[in-house]
Design an enzyme around this catalytic site. Structure first.
Site, mmCIF file in Angstrom:
data_model
loop_
_atom_site.group_PDB
_atom_site.id
_atom_site.type_symbol
_atom_site.label_atom_id
_atom_site.label_comp_id
_atom_site.label_asym_id
_atom_site.label_seq_id
_atom_site.Cartn_x
_atom_site.Cartn_y
_atom_site.Cartn_z
ATOM 1 N N GLU A 30 0.827 -1.209 0.000
ATOM 2 C CA GLU A 30 0.000 0.000 0.000
ATOM 3 C C GLU A 30 0.858 1.254 0.000
ATOM 4 O OE1 GLU A 30 -3.919 1.975 2.070
ATOM 5 O OE2 GLU A 30 -3.140 0.080 2.849
ATOM 6 N N SER A 31 1.947 1.232 0.749
ATOM 7 C CA SER A 31 2.832 2.396 0.793
ATOM 8 C C SER A 31 3.437 2.683 -0.576
ATOM 9 C CB SER A 31 3.948 2.167 1.823
ATOM 10 O OG SER A 31 3.407 2.002 3.103
#
Length: 151
Positions: free
Chosen positions: A76-77
């Site tokens: 996600e990052s």
């Protein structure tokens, strides 16, 4: 499609890339310093490729394996940063979907995530993130989609 470059990032040291990337993370992640807590560092930033690393140590389940949630956090990052870079100044990216398939476990070392775009549209952007171990064995494949909107 011609890749948009961020000239200031072309030869930037890893430490500065990490500081720049941290500013692009969603406020809920940034305010808790979650990325720092689990040890993610960014090594490459462009719209076409975002690369980051994370230690297995400190991110394990009680059974000694890399926690699936840590893999999803890495994915996600990386994907969110790619969407933010694609969105450009005055716009932001908000995650609307993420999924992950865990292929195998890691118990030590460093894992690397590589995010590449699947779709770069005006209102939606999607990235695929592949996470590998130090032997380049695939641990996880994830897909994240972000909605792009005015900041």
């Amino acid at each position: 499609m011609m890749e948009r470059q961020i000239p200031a990032l072309a030869n930037m040291p890893t430490e500065l890339i990490n500081r720049f990337a941290a500013r692009l993370l969603p406020a809920d992640v940034r305010s808790g310093q979650f990325v720092d807590r689990i040890g993610i560092t960014f090594t490459e930033l462009s719209i076409q490729r975002i690369v980051g690393e994370m230690p297995v140590e400190g991110n394990r389940t009680p059974h000694g394996r890399l926690h699936g949630g840590a893999s999803v956090t890495l994915a996600e990052s990386l994907g969110t940063i790619g969407c933010h870079l694609h969105a450009g100044l005055g716009r932001t990216a908000v995650g609307v979907d993420i999924n992950a398939t865990h292929h195998r476990a890691a118990t030590s070392g460093i894992v690397t995530g590589i995010a590449t775009p699947l779709h770069l549209g005006r209102s939606l952007a999607s990235y695929q993130v592949t996470i590998v171990d130090e032997e380049q064995r695939k641990l996880c494949t994830s897909r994240i989609t972000c909605m792009i909107q005015s900041a």
